[in-house]
Write a protein that holds these residues in place. Structure first.
Motif, mmCIF file in Angstrom:
data_model
loop_
_atom_site.group_PDB
_atom_site.id
_atom_site.type_symbol
_atom_site.label_atom_id
_atom_site.label_comp_id
_atom_site.label_asym_id
_atom_site.label_seq_id
_atom_site.Cartn_x
_atom_site.Cartn_y
_atom_site.Cartn_z
ATOM 1 N N TYR A 131 0.831 -1.204 0.000
ATOM 2 C CA TYR A 131 0.000 0.000 0.000
ATOM 3 C C TYR A 131 0.860 1.246 0.000
ATOM 4 O O TYR A 131 1.924 1.287 0.625
ATOM 5 N N ASP A 132 0.360 2.238 -0.708
ATOM 6 C CA ASP A 132 1.046 3.528 -0.717
ATOM 7 C C ASP A 132 -0.017 4.615 -0.560
ATOM 8 O O ASP A 132 -1.216 4.321 -0.541
ATOM 9 N N ASN A 133 0.418 5.880 -0.504
ATOM 10 C CA ASN A 133 -0.545 6.975 -0.362
ATOM 11 C C ASN A 133 -1.624 6.876 -1.433
ATOM 12 O O ASN A 133 -1.333 6.574 -2.582
ATOM 13 N N LEU A 134 -2.846 7.176 -1.053
ATOM 14 C CA LEU A 134 -3.958 7.084 -1.992
ATOM 15 C C LEU A 134 -3.941 8.239 -2.988
ATOM 16 O O LEU A 134 -4.481 8.135 -4.087
ATOM 17 N N PHE A 135 -3.314 9.348 -2.595
ATOM 18 C CA PHE A 135 -3.275 10.519 -3.481
ATOM 19 C C PHE A 135 -1.840 10.920 -3.783
ATOM 20 O O PHE A 135 -0.944 10.751 -2.948
ATOM 21 N N LEU A 195 -5.842 10.722 -7.625
ATOM 22 C CA LEU A 195 -5.633 9.374 -7.085
ATOM 23 C C LEU A 195 -4.304 8.799 -7.574
ATOM 24 O O LEU A 195 -3.914 9.007 -8.724
ATOM 25 N N ASN A 196 -3.635 8.088 -6.708
ATOM 26 C CA ASN A 196 -2.385 7.430 -7.047
ATOM 27 C C ASN A 196 -2.712 6.067 -7.670
ATOM 28 O O ASN A 196 -3.236 5.190 -6.987
ATOM 29 N N PRO A 197 -2.422 5.869 -8.962
ATOM 30 C CA PRO A 197 -2.788 4.590 -9.596
ATOM 31 C C PRO A 197 -2.012 3.410 -9.004
ATOM 32 O O PRO A 197 -2.398 2.269 -9.191
ATOM 33 N N GLU A 198 -0.936 3.704 -8.287
ATOM 34 C CA GLU A 198 -0.155 2.616 -7.691
ATOM 35 C C GLU A 198 -0.302 2.576 -6.176
ATOM 36 O O GLU A 198 0.621 2.178 -5.461
ATOM 37 N N SER A 199 -1.458 2.967 -5.690
ATOM 38 C CA SER A 199 -1.650 2.948 -4.233
ATOM 39 C C SER A 199 -1.743 1.520 -3.711
ATOM 40 O O SER A 199 -1.596 1.280 -2.519
ATOM 41 N N LEU A 200 -1.991 0.567 -4.608
ATOM 42 C CA LEU A 200 -1.984 -0.839 -4.193
ATOM 43 C C LEU A 200 -1.314 -1.675 -5.273
ATOM 44 O O LEU A 200 -1.737 -1.655 -6.435
ATOM 45 N N VAL A 201 -0.253 -2.379 -4.881
ATOM 46 C CA VAL A 201 0.427 -3.311 -5.787
ATOM 47 C C VAL A 201 0.443 -4.663 -5.074
ATOM 48 O O VAL A 201 0.830 -4.746 -3.908
ATOM 49 N N VAL A 202 -0.048 -5.687 -5.757
ATOM 50 C CA VAL A 202 -0.138 -7.006 -5.113
ATOM 51 C C VAL A 202 0.993 -7.898 -5.614
ATOM 52 O O VAL A 202 1.247 -7.965 -6.809
ATOM 53 N N CYS A 203 1.679 -8.571 -4.687
ATOM 54 C CA CYS A 203 2.769 -9.494 -5.062
ATOM 55 C C CYS A 203 2.435 -10.903 -4.592
ATOM 56 O O CYS A 203 1.859 -11.081 -3.520
ATOM 57 N N GLN A 204 2.845 -11.873 -5.391
ATOM 58 C CA GLN A 204 2.778 -13.263 -4.951
ATOM 59 C C GLN A 204 4.155 -13.592 -4.397
ATOM 60 O O GLN A 204 5.114 -13.747 -5.138
ATOM 61 N N ALA A 205 4.241 -13.665 -3.099
ATOM 62 C CA ALA A 205 5.533 -13.747 -2.425
ATOM 63 C C ALA A 205 5.762 -15.131 -1.835
ATOM 64 O O ALA A 205 4.871 -15.975 -1.834
#
Ligand code: ATP
Ligand code: MG
Length: 574
Positions: A474-478, A495-505
């Motif tokens: 998660y990152d800042n929403l804006f 809006l920050n388009p990269e406020s959520l990046v999902v990884c398969q860890a």
């Protein structure tokens, strides 16, 4: 050097201390008065910590009172969530949960009292006309033609408003104060509006609902609140707050004190705007970890202690318009997790490494401390095998000199384990890197071999024993510091388009059975919290709470250095 700002000013605390020293009688009673029309946010947390904190410090009471005078926007779900949030923050309200609607009968009787005293009247002007008659900051208002109605007629009309005889907007009850007052709040403010709405507490009993102004101070008085603490936008309402206390037979005389609200950069602290994000499905509900709601912060991994600490750090003043750096909030949680979160290794972007001189089936287990400074934390069992994974970012095929991680022909230490050297890069048909072949120097456990400097340390996980997990970054929403600064523009544009990046860890085995809401430092990566909802049925889902780098501490350090330099400068000149 200290980065601790726990002694930030709190003028209300100082004021109460002075009052007590001067012999103030009576108990300190405060209240937190949310409107149940949304979830609480970090701004409310400031108010909660202030009100409950003062009661705690001065041996008083703090009440939780729902300010529920607008049934159209209120819901039981919000009432439940707000209570949960306050409790989770670690506060207990004195006595039962209270509702302004508990006082509707008393408020009605007080409205009748004002009418009998010639201080209130029923007005038939439409809402638009009322606005027009009210005047402006530069022009006085004009009296309504209904202003001189007799008390008996007013009493009769109010009663008929109450029982539903009139339509919404047809009539209102107003206080009769001063249409020429420079303070517009005193130009015959509205006391009751007709609303044919079902109320979550009082059902269909009322067809009229009191205004905020007519409710708030009297509710404070009924509860014998000593200090009614609110945000600065209510400063202009204070004369009205006091007018009601002066003109009604109230049992106590609370005092309103205003402080400046919390504004945090890169986010929003307005329930209305947060509700829009939720309603438009821009975020995943009120407790989305990107929201500054208390429930969102909790799901993100914040501890109650870190939010209380943050509230203490920002202080309480009357300076308006300031913007608090969100790095300060990050600092507060990082400091907590640094001391209290067990460590683990997790690889977010796995790259397979075959250790060619480790035999197939080789099993070795390292005992690794749960926390570098906490002997009370369980030792982790970290298995070492022929196939491991490292993070893609820790390898570079054409690495610059200063890249102290892995590259062809270079050495790096596997954290808590051996030094390895990269011998070969294996690629697939498309030329994408598929795996690395490395060799282990078995003479390097816990030490660097003579004459060799191995600077880099990277984290890793056994590919055989590691557990799959989802990691949500998660990152800042804006992207904008003040997304809603421009009132004409749409804050959704920022809006920050990269406020959520999902990884398969892949995580080390100590993460295999994870309890919801348990927190970890993934070494070299950041602090993470097991999602309260998604960690079910063997699923492992971690939310990034905050990264490792403390920009706030850095800012503080620079600030201190600057001040020190200025002091020395001044010393030289003096
Ligand atoms: P919002 O504008 O987000 O809807 P509100 O003030 O309408 O907030 P309430 O439920 O009425 O929300 O607020 C309850 C208490 O919390 C009030 O005493 C209010 O002054 C305080 N509060 C709300 N927002 C902030 C903030 N940003 N900083 C400090 N206190 C706040
Ligand atoms: Mg409000």
């Amino acid at each position: 050097m200290t980065t601790d700002t726990s002694s930030a000013p709190n003028f209300i605390r100082n004021q109460i201390r002075d009052e007590i020293e001067a012999g103030r009688p009576g108990k300190i009673v405060t209240r937190f008065p949310p409107e149940p029309n949304g979830f609480l946010h970090i701004g409310h947390a400031k108010s909660i910590c202030l009100n409950f904190g003062l009661a705690e410090q001065f041996g008083g009471d703090c009440h939780l009172r729902f300010d529920d005078t607008n049934p159209a926007k209120e819901e039981q779900a919000y009432i439940d969530a707000i209570q949960e949030d306050v409790s989770w923050l670690g506060f207990q309200w004195a006595g039962p949960v209270r509702f302004a609607s508990d006082y509707f009968d008393q408020l009605y009787a007080w409205a009748q009292h004002l009418i009998r005293e010639g201080k209130a009247y029923v007005d038939d002007l439409s809402p638009d006309e009322i606005r027009e008659y009210r005047g402006t900051l530069t022009e006085p208002g004009r009296p309504s033609p209904y202003r001189e109605r007799m008390a008996d007629e007013n009493l009769d009309l109010l009663e008929r408003m109450r029982t539903g005889e009139f339509a919404e907007g047809e009539k209102v009850l107003r206080a009769k104060i001063d249409m020429a007052s420079p303070n517009i709040n005193l130009r015959d403010p509205i006391l009751y509006r007709i609303r044919h709405a079902h109320h979550h507490q009082t059902g269909d009993k009322w067809k009229i609902y009191p205004s905020y102004d007519f409710t708030h101070g009297q509710s404070d008085a009924i509860e014998e609140v000593s200090h009614s603490i609110c945000t600065l936008e209510f400063e202009d309402h204070r004369p009205l707050y006091e007018w009601f206390l002066d003109n009604l037979p109230v049992p106590a005389r609370p005092r309103q004190i205003e402080f400046s609200r919390l504004n945090l950069n890169y986010t929003l602290t307005s329930k209305r705007k947060l509700k829009l994000l939720v309603d438009e499905n821009i975020v995943d509900g009120w407790d989305d970890p990107r929201l500054p709601t208390i429930a969102g912060l909790r799901r993100r991994g914040y501890t109650p202690g870190s939010i209380r600490k943050f509230s203490e750090m920002i202080g309480v003043t009357r300076a308006d318009g300031g913007l608090v750096d969100i790095a300060m909030l990050y600092h507060a949680i990082r400091a907590d997790l640094e001391d209290n979160a067990p460590r683990a290794m997790a690889v977010l972007n796995p790259l397979k490494v075959v250790l060619t001189n480790v035999p197939e089936g080789h099993e070795e287990v390292f005992d690794v401390p749960g926390h570098p400074a906490r002997e009370d934390m369980a030792v982790r069992k970290v298995p070492f095998t022929r196939e491991i994974v490292i993070d893609h970012d820790d390898f570079m095929e054409e690495a610059p000199k200063k890249f102290f991680r892995l590259a062809p022909g270079r050495e790096v230490r596997l954290r808590n384990s051996y030094v390895i050297r990269c011998d070969e890069v294996i690629k697939d048909a498309n030329g994408e890197i598929e795996a690395l072949h490395c060799s282990v120097d078995f003479d390097t456990l816990g030490k660097n071999p003579e004459g060799r400097k191995v600077k880099g340390v990277i984290h890793w996980v056994s590919a055989t024993h590691g557990v799959p997990m989802e990691v949500r970054l998660y990152d800042n929403l804006f992207l904008e510091e003040q997304p809603d600064r421009d009132k004409e523009a749409d804050f959704l544009d920022h809006l920050n388009p990269e406020s959520l990046v999902v990884c398969q860890a892949i995580g080390e085995p100590s993460l295999s059975e994870v309890t919801p809401e348990s927190r970890f430092q993934f070494e070299r990566v950041g602090y993470f919290c097991a999602d309260r909802h998604a960690c079910r049925d063997g699923r492992r889902v971690f939310n990034r709470t905050v990264g490792l780098k403390d920009t706030w501490a850095k800012v503080q350090k620079q600030e201190a250095q600057k001040q020190e330099a200025q002091k020395q400068d001044a010393g030289k000149k003096g």
